[in-house]
Design a protein around this motif. Structure first.
Motif, short mmCIF file in Angstrom:
data_model
loop_
_atom_site.label_atom_id
_atom_site.label_comp_id
_atom_site.label_asym_id
_atom_site.label_seq_id
_atom_site.Cartn_x
_atom_site.Cartn_y
_atom_site.Cartn_z
N PRO A 111 0.82 -1.21 0.00
CA PRO A 111 0.00 0.00 0.00
C PRO A 111 0.86 1.26 0.00
O PRO A 111 1.89 1.33 0.67
N ASP A 112 0.40 2.27 -0.76
CA ASP A 112 1.12 3.54 -0.83
C ASP A 112 0.20 4.72 -0.57
O ASP A 112 0.45 5.85 -1.01
N GLU A 113 -0.90 4.46 0.16
CA GLU A 113 -1.79 5.52 0.60
C GLU A 113 -1.99 5.37 2.12
O GLU A 113 -1.76 4.30 2.68
N SER A 114 -2.42 6.45 2.77
CA SER A 114 -2.46 6.48 4.23
C SER A 114 -3.38 5.40 4.80
O SER A 114 -4.38 5.02 4.19
N MET A 115 -3.00 4.94 6.00
CA MET A 115 -3.75 3.90 6.70
C MET A 115 -3.81 4.27 8.17
O MET A 115 -3.07 5.13 8.65
N HIS A 116 -4.70 3.59 8.91
CA HIS A 116 -4.76 3.80 10.35
C HIS A 116 -4.72 2.44 11.07
O HIS A 116 -5.07 1.41 10.51
N TRP A 117 -4.29 2.50 12.32
CA TRP A 117 -4.02 1.31 13.13
C TRP A 117 -5.27 0.98 13.95
O TRP A 117 -5.85 1.86 14.60
N VAL A 118 -5.66 -0.29 13.94
CA VAL A 118 -6.82 -0.74 14.70
C VAL A 118 -6.41 -1.96 15.52
O VAL A 118 -5.89 -2.94 14.96
N LEU A 119 -6.66 -1.93 16.82
CA LEU A 119 -6.40 -3.07 17.69
C LEU A 119 -7.75 -3.78 17.89
O LEU A 119 -8.53 -3.43 18.77
N GLN A 120 -7.98 -4.76 17.04
CA GLN A 120 -9.32 -5.32 16.87
C GLN A 120 -9.41 -6.74 17.43
O GLN A 120 -8.54 -7.58 17.20
N THR A 121 -10.49 -6.99 18.15
CA THR A 121 -10.88 -8.35 18.52
C THR A 121 -12.28 -8.58 17.97
O THR A 121 -13.07 -7.64 17.80
N GLU A 122 -12.59 -9.86 17.69
CA GLU A 122 -13.88 -10.16 17.07
C GLU A 122 -14.12 -11.67 17.13
O GLU A 122 -13.28 -12.42 17.65
N THR A 123 -15.24 -12.10 16.58
CA THR A 123 -15.49 -13.53 16.49
C THR A 123 -14.66 -14.13 15.35
O THR A 123 -14.29 -13.44 14.40
N SER A 124 -14.37 -15.41 15.47
CA SER A 124 -13.52 -16.09 14.51
C SER A 124 -14.12 -16.06 13.11
O SER A 124 -15.32 -16.24 12.92
#
Length: 291
Positions: A247-260
């Motif tokens: 990727p060469d465009e901006s991104m953001h960080w997510v600390l994610q939990t969820e169902t499998s």
């Protein structure tokens, strides 16, 4: 410090007695042992080296290429339902309560999942009233909207069947898969985890780098995202490098939990366990090609 009349703890000239000097040496020794325990990286349990919680935030190998822009060590306790709240607002956001997770079987409920205690961010993943509850947390500016960067997290988790963890970089454009995605660590909590480089490619191609490690011990995961390259490190050792359609465009960080997202895997009634985070840190990139 004087604690009694001269002759009890000090001589008439005000000098400490031999007993006082011995006591002070013993106190210094105890403080040194406490400090050592608080910085130890591994301990021996039953003949096996087991990673402990405490570990320093890892410095980059090329310090001139990076500038630290975010550190969170969770120094303020908050009760369940109060994160981010006023104590962490401005630094953290969360997916709103009631949003469905990736599979649609779970619900993001930071109000029923997230707390901070004794310097540890805690996600209490569980099934309550028939609802599988998880949370996804987002470090805010300056990590939000950043092009390239270095991201480090110290974490562990209980082996809760039916739940997973995915700490990821997600495109600000919300265009996927053409915007790409970078995930590390990712995996079901009762299994092992991997690093994934989802290419910036409408075809949805990817690189996967299995670690063979489970979530039960404290680990340090690092993503280094540069122009044309993403590098993954676990406890200081390289897991993999991807150079394909980075990727060469901006991104953001997510600390994610969820169902499998594994077919056929879902939390059982009464499932319960914890994901813990000791600290997170992020750097901006200023090396070759940064622009």
């Amino acid at each position: 410090m004087r604690t009694g009349p001269p002759g009890a703890n000090q001589d008439p000239a005000g000098r400490p007695t031999r007993a006082q000097r011995r006591e002070r040496r013993e106190r210094r020794g105890r403080r040194w042992l406490v400090a050592l325990a608080a910085t130890v990286v591994s301990v021996l349990v039953g003949g096996e080296v087991v990673a402990a919680r405490w570990a320093a935030i890892p410095e980059p190998d090329e310090p001139g290429d990076w500038r630290q822009v975010f550190v969170e060590e969770f120094g303020t306790d908050v009760e369940l339902g109060e994160f981010p709240g006023r104590r962490y607002s401005g630094r953290w956001g969360a997916y709103p309560a009631g949003w469905r997770d990736t599979t649609g079987r779970g619900t993001y409920r930071p109000d029923r999942v997230v707390s901070v205690r004794d310097g540890v961010l805690d996600y209490h993943l569980h099934v309550e009233d028939g609802e599988a509850r998880a949370a996804a947390l987002v470090p805010q500016l300056p990590t939000y909207g950043q092009l390239y960067g270095r991201y480090a997290v110290r974490f562990r988790a209980d082996p809760v069947p039916g739940f997973k963890l995915t700490f990821l970089l997600w495109p600000d454009s919300e265009e996927w898969p053409e915007g790409g995605e970078v995930n590390f660590p990712e995996g079901d909590l009762d299994g092992t985890f991997s690093a994934f480089m989802h290419h910036a490619d409408p075809a949805g191609t990817q690189d996967q780098f299995p670690t063979g490690q489970d979530f039960g011990r404290w680990r340090t995961a690092v993503i280094e995202w540069r122009p044309g390259e993403v590098r993954f490190l676990l406890d200081g050792q390289q897991v993999g490098v991807s150079t394909t359609k980075v990727p060469d465009e901006s991104m953001h960080w997510v600390l994610q939990t969820e169902t499998s997202t594994t077919p056929g895997e879902e939390p059982a009634p009464g499932a319960s366990g914890h994901v813990q985070v000791d600290w997170v840190a992020a750097w901006s990139y200023r090396g070759p090609g940064a622009g």
